[in-house]
Design a protein around this motif. Structure first.
Motif, mmCIF file in Angstrom:
data_model
loop_
_atom_site.group_PDB
_atom_site.id
_atom_site.type_symbol
_atom_site.label_atom_id
_atom_site.label_comp_id
_atom_site.label_asym_id
_atom_site.label_seq_id
_atom_site.Cartn_x
_atom_site.Cartn_y
_atom_site.Cartn_z
ATOM 1 N N TYR A 53 2.302 17.537 -13.608
ATOM 2 C CA TYR A 53 2.456 16.196 -13.030
ATOM 3 C C TYR A 53 2.424 16.243 -11.513
ATOM 4 N N ALA A 54 1.850 15.214 -10.930
ATOM 5 C CA ALA A 54 1.884 15.058 -9.483
ATOM 6 C C ALA A 54 2.934 14.010 -9.155
ATOM 7 N N LEU A 55 3.742 14.276 -8.133
ATOM 8 C CA LEU A 55 4.775 13.319 -7.743
ATOM 9 C C LEU A 55 4.340 12.591 -6.478
ATOM 10 N N HIS A 56 4.593 11.313 -6.435
ATOM 11 C CA HIS A 56 4.203 10.510 -5.268
ATOM 12 C C HIS A 56 5.393 9.704 -4.786
ATOM 13 N N THR A 57 5.474 9.512 -3.482
ATOM 14 C CA THR A 57 6.528 8.650 -2.945
ATOM 15 C C THR A 57 5.939 7.652 -1.960
ATOM 16 N N PRO A 58 5.266 6.622 -2.430
ATOM 17 C CA PRO A 58 4.730 5.623 -1.507
ATOM 18 C C PRO A 58 5.849 4.752 -0.930
ATOM 19 N N ASP A 59 5.627 4.247 0.256
ATOM 20 C CA ASP A 59 6.592 3.318 0.857
ATOM 21 C C ASP A 59 6.498 1.995 0.136
ATOM 22 N N ALA A 60 7.573 1.593 -0.490
ATOM 23 C CA ALA A 60 7.525 0.346 -1.245
ATOM 24 C C ALA A 60 7.720 -0.839 -0.305
ATOM 25 N N TYR A 61 7.389 -2.002 -0.790
ATOM 26 C CA TYR A 61 7.618 -3.211 0.000
ATOM 27 C C TYR A 61 8.833 -3.936 -0.540
ATOM 28 N N TYR A 71 18.900 -9.493 13.897
ATOM 29 C CA TYR A 71 19.737 -8.338 14.197
ATOM 30 C C TYR A 71 21.005 -8.787 14.907
ATOM 31 N N GLU A 72 20.826 -9.686 15.835
ATOM 32 C CA GLU A 72 21.921 -10.201 16.640
ATOM 33 C C GLU A 72 22.887 -11.027 15.790
ATOM 34 N N GLU A 73 22.330 -11.867 14.926
ATOM 35 C CA GLU A 73 23.164 -12.763 14.125
ATOM 36 C C GLU A 73 23.906 -12.007 13.013
ATOM 37 N N ALA A 74 23.275 -10.963 12.496
ATOM 38 C CA ALA A 74 23.896 -10.115 11.472
ATOM 39 C C ALA A 74 24.444 -10.916 10.287
ATOM 40 N N ALA A 75 23.697 -11.925 9.860
ATOM 41 C CA ALA A 75 24.101 -12.648 8.657
ATOM 42 C C ALA A 75 23.309 -12.122 7.469
ATOM 43 N N PHE A 76 22.045 -11.845 7.754
ATOM 44 C CA PHE A 76 21.122 -11.320 6.754
ATOM 45 C C PHE A 76 20.792 -9.918 7.240
ATOM 46 N N ILE A 77 21.576 -8.924 6.794
ATOM 47 C CA ILE A 77 21.450 -7.584 7.381
ATOM 48 C C ILE A 77 20.535 -6.740 6.504
ATOM 49 N N SER A 78 19.321 -6.543 6.971
ATOM 50 C CA SER A 78 18.388 -5.700 6.220
ATOM 51 C C SER A 78 18.851 -4.259 6.342
ATOM 52 N N MET A 79 18.937 -3.571 5.234
ATOM 53 C CA MET A 79 19.475 -2.213 5.277
ATOM 54 C C MET A 79 18.386 -1.146 5.208
ATOM 55 N N TYR A 80 17.645 -1.133 4.134
ATOM 56 C CA TYR A 80 16.621 -0.090 4.051
ATOM 57 C C TYR A 80 15.467 -0.523 3.154
ATOM 58 N N TYR A 81 14.303 0.053 3.444
ATOM 59 C CA TYR A 81 13.148 -0.076 2.564
ATOM 60 C C TYR A 81 13.095 1.160 1.686
ATOM 61 N N THR A 82 12.956 0.966 0.375
ATOM 62 C CA THR A 82 12.944 2.130 -0.504
ATOM 63 C C THR A 82 11.564 2.751 -0.551
ATOM 64 N N LYS A 83 11.554 4.009 -0.939
ATOM 65 C CA LYS A 83 10.300 4.677 -1.269
ATOM 66 C C LYS A 83 10.229 4.710 -2.786
ATOM 67 N N GLU A 84 9.087 4.364 -3.323
ATOM 68 C CA GLU A 84 8.941 4.441 -4.776
ATOM 69 C C GLU A 84 8.837 5.902 -5.198
ATOM 70 N N ARG A 85 9.203 6.171 -6.426
ATOM 71 C CA ARG A 85 9.101 7.541 -6.924
ATOM 72 C C ARG A 85 8.295 7.508 -8.222
ATOM 73 N N VAL A 86 7.077 8.030 -8.141
ATOM 74 C CA VAL A 86 6.145 7.925 -9.252
ATOM 75 C C VAL A 86 5.696 9.315 -9.665
ATOM 76 N N ALA A 87 5.576 9.519 -10.969
ATOM 77 C CA ALA A 87 4.991 10.763 -11.474
ATOM 78 C C ALA A 87 3.754 10.407 -12.280
ATOM 79 N N ILE A 88 2.651 11.116 -12.033
ATOM 80 C CA ILE A 88 1.410 10.852 -12.763
ATOM 81 C C ILE A 88 0.837 12.185 -13.233
#
Lengths: 375, 361, 575
Positions: free
Chosen positions: C308-316, C532-549
């Motif tokens: 298997y090949a493992l892939h970690t694309p940047d997810a949206y 960022y300044e208002e810090a009401a809607f605090i975006s934390m992180y974008y995940t990387k997908e983890r795929v095996a093919i």
């Protein structure tokens, strides 16, 4: 006997109706309703695919199309309206209606309500259709009940056979060592949570890193050419082995324990002593005399077994990817697919009532003393 | 009673299995009680974020003070296993006790009275039939709503006063009816048995997680909710058992004799039926407790809100799902769990022998 | 003893049969599916798995090509030509000449018109598609070219181009052989439709169309795609087979119109642990969304990596914390910033994502470099800073807690965190926040709630702080419904109540009049600063997908866009 059974079933109908109503009303108390999330909160995204207003309109349209906008029952008992968020302000302007909440209010809805539709549907044999798939509820249940039924039946038969054999073995005098070994280990097995047991079996018996004996999931693969009955059965057994094992292991300790203790009790009874005095060998004493009497409590256990397993198989069905009734139930609860949800619970109820009635009849059949009382 | 105590003492002396099991349980109970005083390096819910998934007994684990390793969030396994025992005793035990109490009470009542045994005058039946809904509405539903809206005590007090007034009025009316209308004095038989049986059938037919979801719409998922719910769903099993046993006991000659000399029902049940019930109920109790100890591991599997801060063996065990290679997450708490259950079973096995030998006398 | 021997022999015989794994056809791709699709109806499908399958059966005019992460014409010949008038916008498409249905008849503008009618008419099971196409007012056919047509849309928004092409085109010949919808005009399907509800022909069509057959029957699920549904075994698997001679094979210069594997089968496996084991057993070819810890394990196993090949694309997809600004205790933005400093984003990424995630300052993915604001630093755990901010916001520390007089009442700063029960990453984030806040002296209560309860609590603004995720794409960045203060009313999607006059202006600009990419970048960067300044809607992180093919496949078109690979493009490697 048949008359008794029939009477028992007829008497069960009002109970069923009462409980069905209860379940119907209770299910609607689940927070949220079907489609709310689907239509009102679509997967929020970077751009608006539609405006909030049009989504709400579509949701209302949907509820109207499926009759979900109707009131639930013949009368409704509206939630107590909040008297006044600011009691201080209310004191300044005493309004005559501010204490009306102290009296419950009833509204009469007439026959155009969801319950009436549902009940009259059932009376004409129409269990309505699922909100999720649009398929008739009965068809969906029929499709998934087969898998669960065979699994449970097999599990029950295997468990009972094992429990009987084990207790007979343990009841023998020279099998003391087996009893010493088996009873505690059964207790240990019983203490393993079902989730862990199911996962453990997977990790141990279907893992290339350890032992790869069984397929991991499902009930078979797609094969283009049709299989013969034997091949199909072979495949089925192969896939069912692990879930079956899990169910058997989970239920074995309790049942073995029960059978063994009742067997022991009947071994001490007077008739067994007589049989032994006659000079019968031990295994014949056990099988011919003691076992037959020890089987009576088994009837209760078996009648409890089937209905309880329906909810017990949820975990097994989820982990081993078997499309059974437990999975259908959990999916419909999470989606608030009320028609399916209520139908499944009703089905479990029916199975339960029938099982209890059958158990009573079986008792009467097996023990003439009870028969006299029932007649 | 003295007889039982004596046989337990002789068991203690003669059976080492019973002795070990009892000692183990006593030790565990002691541990659960004094645990907050023990100098453990980490609190059970402390997240050591630098050391997630430490395997036990490795150099890294020893150096960081987690001899038994950590889970995915770096929670110390040792602390979790020990505090899990505390939860097991402080939650599972009371829950099972509560469920057994309710179950035995309702079950013996159903078995003793049957469908025609409990006769009550009509006026009292009416009094109850009207009083209970009023109690539920004014005593429970309205105050709950008020507390949801933060309305303060004024409204809740008002509804309580109204409830009290209603109950007094109801009592007055029913006594009046009793005095002046002979019709209301007629005794009607209450179908206790049927009611209890139907209730158990319903409760056991509705899957537990559906009930949890329904209840969660009123009360947020929390410890009290979980306890309430478990008691609520566990009593039917005991009730069925107690009823069956009661039916059997009612037929026994000694019980009929006790009945015929005019003992009151309460005394009959308490003195003559309950000691005889104890054996089977004890077995059901231990089996139930064993199942309960790890129940929340299955609950959280079904995405049902068990409070995430509740330290328990089940929580640790179920965290294996995020990393199937972390065997220590199952082995240590699972081992404790099995040991405890085994000890419980051993105790109940010997104790039930005591009871059965007594009842056969 | 004899009995035992017989039993043992039977057992070993059984084991022997079990060990022989079924032979697998190499050209079949086996994909895991978490939930069985409820329906495959291209109009009323409801989950991502169904969408993935329908994508193989039907086509839309435009779609995202996972190979390049760009919008490409699929059924359309080219991207549409756009003409903006005062109150309407016209999008003109032409359908590919080669495009044909399963029976060989060409796909025409009539089919598009039919699809619009189905999507917009009353009485039909189309409520999930209807709001999305409400803006298309009419369709104009080209008299000369039966494949050319123009959508008349009300108003303008930048994402409209995408939306006009983003629905599946249905075959009119198959769905409506009796021409029951012929007499209805698309232009009449706007506004009040109560009159149409009594239309006999429409009623007849609705009775047919709403039946489950239209989402399950292989004979009806025949579109312009390269596959047909071969078999749907209830709750177990769905198999699709490639059409014999599909038109897409003959089109030139279309790398994205593919149907290469002979057979694709989707296996329903609800539990992830089971799916990972099935993958290890070589029972699956493709698995996405592998838990981070398991993924790390798989990476270590050489025997697995050989197959298997493992892939970690940047997810949206990103995770964010939302603070309810309507609560008086969170009204001051410095309080919210203090909480943001307690989230411990770096620990969350390390512990619950095993570093398969990228911290972000705002809702723009860091992988979209020209829009991402690199001048900001993601919030990190900083108790001193948090204390400072709390003091500045007027909180006073006494008896181990933070107190403040709000509207004449003394209030303590407490946070109740809610998240969807059963989600480990949210639970971990909540526990970490709890521990971090405890260091500063803020009591945090953590509550996992059932998803529909979470939805209703968010909608009714009955929360302190929640953790949620948002999915997106790299094409459109119109955050108006999520962040504009017009949507902050009860029921709107702006749950946190975020919004300043400036951010509202920016969102309005982006959604209507932005012309160049530079201007959009400038506006989006400023928006990130405000958020960022208002810090009401605090975006934390974008995940990387983890795929095996499985390694026998090439050309997997790994992408951050769902479903992370294009199964129709898989080619068999030659050994």
């Amino acid at each position: 006997m048949v008359v008794y059974l029939l009477r028992r079933m007829l008497l069960a109908i009002p109970t069923l109706w009462l409980l069905g109503t209860l379940v119907f009303l209770l299910s609607r108390m689940l927070p949220g309703s079907f489609g709310e999330e689907r239509f009102l909160n679509p997967e929020a995204s970077f751009y608006s695919q539609s405006s909030q207003g049009s989504r709400e309109a579509a949701f209302i349209e949907y509820r109207q199309r499926t009759g979900q906008h109707l009131p639930l029952f013949y009368f409704s008992f509206p939630p107590v309206s909040q008297p006044n968020p600011h009691p201080e302000a209310a004191e300044e302007q005493p309004s005559p209606s501010s204490y009306s909440y102290l009296l419950p209010q009833f509204t009469w809805n007439g026959t155009s309500n969801q319950y009436h539709r549902w009940l009259s549907g059932i009376l004409t044999g129409d269990f309505s259709t699922s909100y999720r798939t649009g398929q008739p509820v009965l068809e969906m249940i029929w499709n998934s009940i087969g898998n669960t039924f065979w699994l449970l039946l097999a599990a029950m038969v295997v468990t009972l056979a094992l429990a009987l054999e084990l207790s007979i073995l343990m009841a023998k005098k020279r099998m003391q060592w087996l009893r010493r070994l088996l009873l505690p280990s059964l207790f240990v097995v019983d203490s393993i949570p079902m989730l862990v047991l199911a996962l453990l079996l997977l990790v141990l018996l279907a893992n290339p890193d350890f032992l790869q004996l069984f397929p991991v999931y499902g009930m078979g693969y797609y094969v283009s050419e049709s299989l013969s009955i034997w091949q199909a059965m072979g495949q089925r057994i192969q896939f069912m082995a692990l879930p079956l094992l899990a169910l058997v292991l989970v239920n074995l300790p309790y049942i073995t324990n029960q059978v063994y203790s009742s067997l022991k009790a009947s071994l001490q009874a007077a008739y067994t002593r007589t049989a032994r005095a006659k000079g019968l060998p031990e295994h014949l004493v056990i099988r011919r005399h003691a076992l037959r009497n020890a089987l009576l409590p088994l009837i209760t256990i078996v009648s409890d077994f089937f209905p309880a397993l329906v909810s017990g198989s949820i975990l097994v069905e989820t982990i081993y990817a078997i499309p059974g009734i437990g999975r259908l139930l959990i999916e419909s609860v999470l989606a608030r697919d009320y028609p399916v949800l209520v139908a499944i619970i009703l089905l479990v109820l029916v199975v339960r009532i029938v099982a209890y009635a059958l158990a009573d009849t079986a008792y009467a059949w097996a023990d003439p003393r009870i028969k006299r009382k029932l007649a | 009673m003295r007889h039982i105590w004596q046989s337990i003492k002789s068991l203690w002396r003669s059976k080492w299995g019973f002795k070990t099991a009892l000692l183990y349980l006593a030790l565990l109970l002691l541990l659960a009680l004094v645990l907050p005083l023990l100098p453990l390096p980490y609190a059970p819910n402390y997240l050591d974020l630098r050391h997630p998934f430490l395997s036990p007994f490795t150099a890294a684990a020893m150096a960081s003070g987690h001899p038994l390793g950590t889970d995915g969030l770096g929670r110390d396994l040792l602390a979790n296993v020990l505090y899990g025992a505390r939860t097991a005793f402080l939650i599972s035990l009371p829950v099972m006790l509560g469920a057994t109490l309710i179950g035995v009470a309702l079950g013996t009542m159903a078995g003793y009275f049957g469908n025609g045994g409990l006769k009550q005058p009509l006026h009292r039946v009416m009094c109850w039939a009207l009083g209970v809904p009023a109690l539920l509405y004014y005593g429970l539903y309205l105050p709950l709503n008020f507390s949801k809206w933060d309305l303060g005590y004024r409204h809740a007090m008002l509804s309580m006063v109204l409830l009290l007034g209603l109950l007094i009025l109801l009592w007055l009316v029913s006594t009046g009816l009793k005095r002046w209308f002979p019709y209301w004095r007629k005794a009607v038989a209450l179908p206790v048995d049927k009611a209890v049986m139907r209730l158990t059938e319903t409760l056991t037919s509705i899957p537990r997680f559906v009930l949890i979801l329904v209840l969660a719409s009123f009360i947020p998922p929390s410890l009290p909710l979980l306890v309430l719910l478990l008691v609520f769903t566990l009593w039917p099993a005991t009730a069925r058992l107690a009823r069956a046993e009661m039916l059997r006991i009612r037929q026994l000659p000694y019980f009929e004799a006790a009945q015929s000399i005019g003992n009151r029902p309460a005394r009959l049940i308490w003195r003559h039926a309950l000691p005889n019930l104890a054996g089977p109920v004890l077995i059901a109790f231990t089996f139930g407790l064993g199942g309960l100890l790890a129940l929340e591991s299955s609950l959280s599997f079904l995405n049902i809100g068990v409070p995430a801060t509740l330290v328990s063996w089940g929580r640790t065990i179920s965290s294996i799902r995020s990393n199937t290679a972390a065997w220590w997450l199952v082995v240590f708490p699972g081992g404790m769990l099995s040991l405890t259950v085994l000890a419980l079973y051993t105790c109940s096995y010997y104790l039930s022998q005591v009871f059965s030998s007594k009842s056969s006398l | 003893m004899r009995k035992i021997n017989v039993a043992l022999t039977c057992f070993f015989l059984l084991l022997f049969t079990f060990c022989s794994q079924p032979e697998r056809a190499p050209e079949e791709v086996r994909v895991r599916m978490a939930v069985e699709p409820e329906t495959l109806s291209p109009v009323s499908y409801s989950n991502a798995g169904a969408l993935q399958i329908i994508n193989l059966l039907f086509h839309s005019l435009l779609s995202a090509d996972l190979g390049t992460n760009e919008i490409m014409p699929y059924l359309a010949k080219d991207m549409p030509t756009v003409v903006r008038n005062d109150s309407t916008t016209l999008f003109t498409y032409e359908i590919r000449e080669e495009a044909e249905w399963t029976n060989g008849s060409p796909v025409t503008a009539e089919d598009v018109a039919f699809t619009l009618k189905v999507a917009k008419a009353p009485l039909l099971n189309n409520e999930s598609l209807k709001p999305q196409l409400e803006f298309i007012q009419d369709i104009r056919m080209d008299a000369a070219n039966p494949r050319r047509f123009t959508f008349v849309c009300s108003g303008y928004a930048p994402e409209m181009e995408l939306l006009t092409g983003d629905f599946f085109i249905l075959p009119a010949y198959l769905y409506d052989p009796e021409n029951l919808l012929q007499h209805i005009e698309v232009a009449n399907l706007n506004g009040d439709l109560s009159e149409l509800e009594n239309d006999e022909k429409l009623k007849a069509f609705a009775a047919k169309f709403n039946s489950p057959d239209y989402g399950r029957n292989p004979k009806l699920l025949q579109g312009s795609g390269g596959y047909t549904l071969e078999n749907w075994e209830n709750g177990q698997y769905l198999t699709l087979t490639r059409k014999k001679d599909w038109w897409g094979n003959n089109t030139s210069n279309t790398q994205h119109l593919t149907a290469i594997p002979q057979r694709v089968s989707f296996q329903v496996i609800p539990d992830m642990t089971t799916a990972v084991l099935a993958l290890k057993n070589r029972q699956l070819d493709v698995l996405e969304g592998i838990p981070a810890a398991e993924f790390e394990q798989l990476k270590q196993q050489d025997s697995f990596l050989k197959d298997y090949a493992l892939h970690t694309p940047d997810a949206y997809e990103f995770t964010y914390a939302g603070i309810n600004t309507r609560r008086p205790k969170f009204a001051d933005k410095r309080t919210r910033q203090a909480i943001a400093h307690l989230l411990g984003i770096e620990s969350v990424i390390k512990v619950s994502q095993q570093n398969y995630a990228t911290p972000t300052v705002g809702p723009i993915p860091p992988s979209v470099t020209d829009f991402y604001n690199t001048s900001l630093r993601p919030y990190t755990f900083d108790p001193e800073k948090a204390t400072e901010l709390l003091k500045a916001a007027g909180w006073v520390k006494e008896n181990g807690g933070w107190h403040k007089h709000i509207n004449g009442k003394k209030e303590q700063l407490t946070i109740e965190v809610i998240y969807r029960a059963g989600s480990h990453s949210y639970e971990n984030a909540a526990s970490i926040l709890q521990q971090n806040a405890d260091q500063v002296g803020i009591p945090v209560q953590v509550l996992g709630v059932e998803s529909s309860l979470l939805a209703s609590k968010s909608r009714q603004h009955d929360f302190d702080l929640f953790f949620r995720s948002l999915g997106g794409n790299p094409f459109a960045f119109n955050f108006k419904p999520l962040l504009h203060s017009n949507y902050a009313k009860e029921g709107g999607l702006n749950y946190t109540g975020f919004g300043t006059p400036e951010s509202d202006r920016i969102l309005d600009r982006i959604s209507s009049t932005v012309t160049s990419r530079e201007e959009q970048a400038r506006l989006l960067k400023r928006l990130q600063e405000i958020m960022y300044e208002e810090a009401a809607f605090i975006s934390m992180y974008y995940t990387k997908e983890r795929v095996a093919i499985h390694r026998r496949f090439a050309n997997a078109k790994i992408s951050g866009l769902k479903p992370n690979y294009d199964v129709s493009a898989f080619t068999l490697k030659e050994d």
